[in-house]
Design a protein around this motif. Structure first.
Motif, PDB file in Angstrom:
ATOM      1  N   TYR A 164      -1.223  -5.822  51.518  1.00 29.04           N
ATOM      2  CA  TYR A 164       0.083  -5.743  52.185  1.00 29.04           C
ATOM      3  C   TYR A 164       1.214  -5.742  51.150  1.00 29.04           C
ATOM      4  CZ  TYR A 164      -1.591  -6.480  57.016  1.00 29.04           C
ATOM      5  OH  TYR A 164      -2.164  -6.336  58.255  1.00 29.04           O
ATOM      6  N   VAL A 223       0.937 -13.462  59.938  1.00 31.43           N
ATOM      7  CA  VAL A 223      -0.205 -12.649  60.357  1.00 31.43           C
ATOM      8  C   VAL A 223      -1.323 -13.580  60.810  1.00 31.43           C
ATOM      9  CG1 VAL A 223       0.313 -10.588  59.002  1.00 31.43           C
ATOM     10  CG2 VAL A 223      -0.943 -12.474  57.939  1.00 31.43           C
ATOM     11  N   VAL A 235       1.736  -3.802  61.350  1.00 29.50           N
ATOM     12  CA  VAL A 235       2.440  -4.445  60.239  1.00 29.50           C
ATOM     13  C   VAL A 235       3.108  -3.389  59.358  1.00 29.50           C
ATOM     14  CG1 VAL A 235       2.191  -5.890  58.183  1.00 29.50           C
ATOM     15  CG2 VAL A 235       0.890  -6.442  60.254  1.00 29.50           C
ATOM     16  N   ILE A 256       5.283 -12.529  53.903  1.00 31.85           N
ATOM     17  CA  ILE A 256       4.156 -12.453  54.841  1.00 31.85           C
ATOM     18  C   ILE A 256       3.257 -13.654  54.590  1.00 31.85           C
ATOM     19  CG2 ILE A 256       2.261 -11.043  55.743  1.00 31.85           C
ATOM     20  CD1 ILE A 256       3.485  -8.619  54.339  1.00 31.85           C
TER      21      ILE A 256
END
Length: 322
Positions: free
Chosen positions: A277, A226, A235, A252
């Motif tokens: 996330y 990211v 995402v 991630i």
């Protein structure tokens, strides 16, 4: 004479396809992403072992920020089939060009290094080899079999290219029975044209799905970076795509710009955003999620594999009791 000069130039210019690009601004890294230079005894010993067996590691070639920590603990991700990639991704620091012939002694050398390092879990990745008829599938198979023969208790995680337009290649690699099959999406589909132009997003999704069709017991894994200009909703949609393919483990991490010629860092994602996330990904059904600024595909891979197995066992126990 001309050939010799050309070869020398190719070695000197790591990214010839990027040389004409204008320099990109390099953003100052925030405090949460700083790492110390590797100086430990363990790091030096691992480096010596890698050189002794003429091995290539993605730790060095991709400029991983965790190399000091991992090599100090005798953890390394071996990169097979040379150090020159046939792709030219805008984010990657691995050299681009025309690869050399495969080193037929490489499988045995990697197996020897696994034994010497006493690895309970090993990660094997590779450059893209679009020049090979099978994309390097047979070489992956040979490496897996060599490690199995030399160190039967070592669990094996592979991080493969996409084997685009290489019929039968994926099937051959899966048949060699790695414990974890990892293939990274790298970024959201809207970024592929600029970030990963040689790849196809839905081909990669289908590849991961196909692994599960071939062997439902094999753990699958994929990762993204990211900070490349993606939107949060993109995402979250990517997470759904991975879960549709029944992927078990998602990583991630923050994209870090290797040079001024590479894709620029659009933003530094905060630790709090990474935690968000992670929470959402677990809610979507992943068995394992690793999300932090310094998360990389093979960072803490051995510990994560143990947790992955435990998570599946717990899930199966719960399902059996219902």
């Amino acid at each position: 004479m001309v050939t010799i000069l050309d070869t020398t130039t190719e070695k000197r210019v790591r990214h010839p396809e990027k040389a004409h690009r204008p320099d990109q601004e390099v953003m100052r890294k925030p405090d949460w992403i700083r790492v110390r230079a590797p100086v430990s005894k363990g790091y030096s010993e691992t480096r010596a072992l890698v050189k002794e067996h003429n091995l290539v590691t993605v730790c060095e070639e991709a400029g991983c920020p965790n190399i000091g920590e991992c090599w100090d603990k005798k953890h390394a991700t071996f990169m097979i089939m040379g150090e020159i990639c046939t792709r030219a991704c805008a984010f990657c620091n691995v050299a681009t060009g025309k690869p050399l012939a495969l080193d037929q002694s490489e499988p045995e050398n990697i197996a020897k290094a696994v034994v010497k390092m006493g690895l309970s879990h090993v990660v094997i990745t590779s450059v893209d080899r679009d020049d090979l008829e099978d994309g390097g599938a047979e070489h992956f198979e040979k490496v897996i079999l060599a490690i199995r023969a030399a160190s039967p208790l070592t669990t094996i995680e592979i991080l493969t290219p996409d084997f685009l337009k290489k019929p039968g290649a994926l099937e051959r690699v899966v048949a060699a029975k790695p414990d974890v099959f990892n293939h990274n999406l790298e970024t959201v589909p809207g970024n592929y044209l600029t970030v990963r132009p040689g790849a196809r997003y839905f081909h990669s999704i289908r590849l991961l799905q196909r692994v599960k069709e071939l062997d439902p017991t094999m753990f699958t894994k994929s990762g993204i970076m990211v900070g490349l200009g993606e939107e949060r909703n993109e995402v979250l949609q990517l997470m759904d795509d991975l879960r549709t393919a029944d992927v078990d483990f998602m990583t991630i991490g923050q994209y870090l710009q290797p040079t001024r010629k590479h894709h620029r860092v659009v933003s530094f994602v905060t630790p709090e955003e990474f935690k968000s996330y992670e929470t959402v990904a677990y809610a979507k059904g992943f068995l394992m999620v690793a999300a932090s600024p310094l998360t990389r595909s093979s960072h803490h891979a051995g510990d994560d594999f143990a947790r992955l197995k435990a998570a599946r066992d717990a899930q199966q126990t719960k399902a059996g009791g219902e």
